[in-house]
Design a protein around this motif. Structure first.
Motif, short mmCIF file in Angstrom:
data_model
loop_
_atom_site.label_atom_id
_atom_site.label_comp_id
_atom_site.label_asym_id
_atom_site.label_seq_id
_atom_site.Cartn_x
_atom_site.Cartn_y
_atom_site.Cartn_z
N ILE A 64 0.84 -1.21 0.00
CA ILE A 64 0.00 0.00 0.00
C ILE A 64 0.87 1.25 0.00
O ILE A 64 0.57 2.26 -0.67
CB ILE A 64 -0.96 0.00 1.21
CG1 ILE A 64 -2.04 -1.09 1.02
CG2 ILE A 64 -1.61 1.36 1.41
CD1 ILE A 64 -2.94 -1.26 2.23
N GLU A 65 1.97 1.20 0.74
CA GLU A 65 2.86 2.36 0.84
C GLU A 65 3.64 2.62 -0.45
O GLU A 65 4.01 3.76 -0.75
CB GLU A 65 3.84 2.16 1.99
CG GLU A 65 3.17 2.13 3.36
CD GLU A 65 4.14 1.76 4.47
OE1 GLU A 65 5.32 1.48 4.14
OE2 GLU A 65 3.73 1.74 5.65
N THR A 66 3.89 1.55 -1.21
CA THR A 66 4.79 1.69 -2.37
C THR A 66 4.09 1.54 -3.71
O THR A 66 4.67 1.88 -4.74
CB THR A 66 5.89 0.61 -2.28
OG1 THR A 66 5.29 -0.69 -2.24
CG2 THR A 66 6.74 0.81 -1.02
N ALA A 67 2.85 1.05 -3.73
CA ALA A 67 2.16 0.79 -5.00
C ALA A 67 1.60 2.06 -5.60
O ALA A 67 1.35 3.06 -4.89
CB ALA A 67 1.05 -0.22 -4.79
N PRO A 68 1.37 2.07 -6.91
CA PRO A 68 0.71 3.22 -7.55
C PRO A 68 -0.69 3.42 -6.97
O PRO A 68 -1.35 2.48 -6.53
CB PRO A 68 0.64 2.79 -9.03
CG PRO A 68 1.69 1.75 -9.19
CD PRO A 68 1.77 1.04 -7.88
N GLU A 69 -1.13 4.65 -7.02
CA GLU A 69 -2.43 4.99 -6.42
C GLU A 69 -3.58 4.23 -7.07
O GLU A 69 -4.59 3.95 -6.43
CB GLU A 69 -2.65 6.49 -6.55
CG GLU A 69 -3.91 6.99 -5.86
CD GLU A 69 -4.04 8.49 -5.94
OE1 GLU A 69 -5.14 8.99 -5.62
OE2 GLU A 69 -3.07 9.17 -6.33
N THR B 88 -6.45 1.21 -3.71
CA THR B 88 -7.83 0.94 -3.26
C THR B 88 -8.08 -0.55 -3.17
O THR B 88 -8.68 -1.05 -2.21
CB THR B 88 -8.84 1.59 -4.22
OG1 THR B 88 -8.62 2.99 -4.26
CG2 THR B 88 -10.27 1.30 -3.75
N HIS B 89 -7.61 -1.30 -4.16
CA HIS B 89 -7.78 -2.75 -4.14
C HIS B 89 -6.97 -3.38 -3.02
O HIS B 89 -7.42 -4.32 -2.35
CB HIS B 89 -7.36 -3.34 -5.49
CG HIS B 89 -8.13 -2.78 -6.65
ND1 HIS B 89 -9.49 -2.92 -6.79
CD2 HIS B 89 -7.72 -2.06 -7.72
CE1 HIS B 89 -9.89 -2.34 -7.90
NE2 HIS B 89 -8.83 -1.78 -8.49
N VAL C 131 -8.00 -5.70 0.36
CA VAL C 131 -7.29 -6.88 0.85
C VAL C 131 -6.96 -6.72 2.32
O VAL C 131 -7.15 -7.64 3.13
CB VAL C 131 -6.00 -7.13 0.03
CG1 VAL C 131 -5.18 -8.27 0.65
CG2 VAL C 131 -6.34 -7.44 -1.42
N MET C 132 -6.45 -5.54 2.69
CA MET C 132 -6.10 -5.29 4.09
C MET C 132 -7.32 -5.39 5.00
O MET C 132 -7.25 -5.96 6.10
CB MET C 132 -5.46 -3.91 4.23
CG MET C 132 -5.08 -3.54 5.67
SD MET C 132 -3.90 -4.69 6.40
CE MET C 132 -2.42 -4.25 5.49
N ASP C 133 -8.46 -4.86 4.56
CA ASP C 133 -9.69 -4.95 5.35
C ASP C 133 -10.09 -6.41 5.57
O ASP C 133 -10.53 -6.80 6.66
CB ASP C 133 -10.83 -4.21 4.65
CG ASP C 133 -10.61 -2.70 4.65
OD1 ASP C 133 -9.79 -2.22 5.46
OD2 ASP C 133 -11.26 -2.01 3.83
#
Length: 380
Positions: A200-205, A209-210, A214-216
């Motif tokens: 999440i910190e390193t991926a493109p914006e 959201t996807h 996954v984190m949720d």
């Protein structure tokens, strides 16, 4: 010592009313009560399921038929009760059809009344009353009914104790299994959460959201592990409860399960007092059952009621054996899986009542007994 019929049954009532007694104390009182009320010398409760005559409770303090002794079943009067699975009544052995019975010689007993103790449909043993001398009168209908009710009461108490011990053993195994399973799941789960946070910190914006979805889901898995462990270790009773909006929790569960074969409608929305996490778990498992077993184009309706809520789907009829066992106390995960078993446990853990009705047109889960349900606005 003849007694009026109402005295017999008053004694039975008083015996059952004392909830403080242990099983051994209940048996002792029941055996002694029958002996005294029938005015006979002896009262004995036996265990015969292993083919011998083992004395469990007795008014005989020492000797062959005292508590803990074991004798040959085939030499006792009680063998007739075990073989016939019905009461045997012999007021005077010498003038009866049993004058030459081996039990008269080996036991020395000249009068006898006994009935079977039945546990889970199988003969456990006998409850009998006897004397060394013949009785001067026959055993009356009230006396026979009294002995019959005593055996039924003792059967119930032994059966309840047996089931309680079985449940305790199952709970211990469940606790151990839940702990091992949680440990084995948490190890890869921790890694998955860590890598997802990094992504999440390193991926493109465009894909964060996807990844957040996954984190949720991973957070929800962690929450379910904690709830399941709590359920196993603390019993089925649910702890702290808060007002929960039915529409909100149903849609949360629906989004997580994502049954693409069905649509959800919430009508007559209500706020109920419940453990929010457990209630959402209930909806998730019902919705997952729809997703996996109900085919395509199914409509699921969640409806608030005066005493709780109901979940209705217009999919195919549920198998009879599942519908009849769910909420009946005989349901098991080995029969249809964990999901519906969890539903049953969540309902009972809240102290609610659950029922299920199923037919060709719809299946309806009804949860009632909530009592504090109130009207709430429906989310849009």
């Amino acid at each position: 010592m003849s007694q009026e019929p109402d005295n017999y049954f008053r004694d039975l009532y008083e015996l059952g009313a004392d909830r403080s007694l242990s099983l051994a104390e209940k048996i002792e009182r029941a055996v002694t009560l029958g002996r005294d009320r029938l005015d006979l010398a002896y009262g004995v409760l036996s265990y015969t399921a292993d083919g011998e005559y083992e004395v469990i409770g007795s008014t005989i303090m020492t000797g062959e038929y005292s508590a803990g002794s074991v004798s040959r079943l085939e030499e006792t009067w009680c063998r007739h009760v075990v073989d016939g699975q019905e009461m045997l009544v012999v007021a005077n052995a010498g003038t009866s059809a049993y004058a030459d019975d081996i039990a008269r010689e080996t036991t020395g007993l000249q009068c006898y009344i006994g009935a079977p103790i039945v546990i889970d449909g199988e003969t456990y043993g006998t409850l009998c009353y006897s004397d060394d001398t013949p009785r001067d009168r026959d055993f009356g209908e009230t006396e026979q009914r009294f002995v019959e009710l005593l055996t039924q009461w003792i059967s119930y108490e032994i059966e309840r104790e047996k089931h309680y011990e079985t449940v305790e053993a199952q709970n211990e195994r469940l606790n151990e299994f839940a702990g091992v399973l949680a440990h084995d799941i948490r190890n890869p789960l921790t890694a998955a959460i860590g890598y997802t946070e990094y992504a999440i910190e390193t991926a493109p914006e465009s894909i964060t959201t996807h990844l957040q979805t996954v984190m949720d889901s991973l957070d929800r898995i962690e929450e379910l592990i904690t709830s399941t462990l709590s359920l196993a270790r603390e019993g089925v009773d649910v702890g702290e409860r808060d007002p929960v909006n039915l529409d909100d929790v149903a849609h949360e569960a629906w989004e997580l399960v994502s049954p693409t074969n069905a649509t959800l409608h919430v009508v007559e929305n209500r706020t109920v007092t419940a453990d929010r996490s457990r209630l959402r778990q209930l909806f998730e498992n019902v919705f997952r059952n729809v997703k996996e077993h109900c085919g395509d184009e199914v409509t699921v309706t969640v409806r608030g009621t005066a005493s709780g809520f109901e979940i209705v789907n217009d999919g195919p009829e549920m198998p009879t054996e599942i519908a009849e066992s769910l909420f009946s106390g005989s349901f098991g995960a080995d029969r249809v899986g964990l999901g519906l078993l969890i539903v049953e446990r969540i309902v009972s853990g809240h102290g609610w009542d659950g029922t299920i009705e199923t037919g060709p047109d719809e299946t309806r889960f009804t949860v009632s007994g909530i009592g504090t349900a109130t009207k709430a606005p429906t989310s849009v």
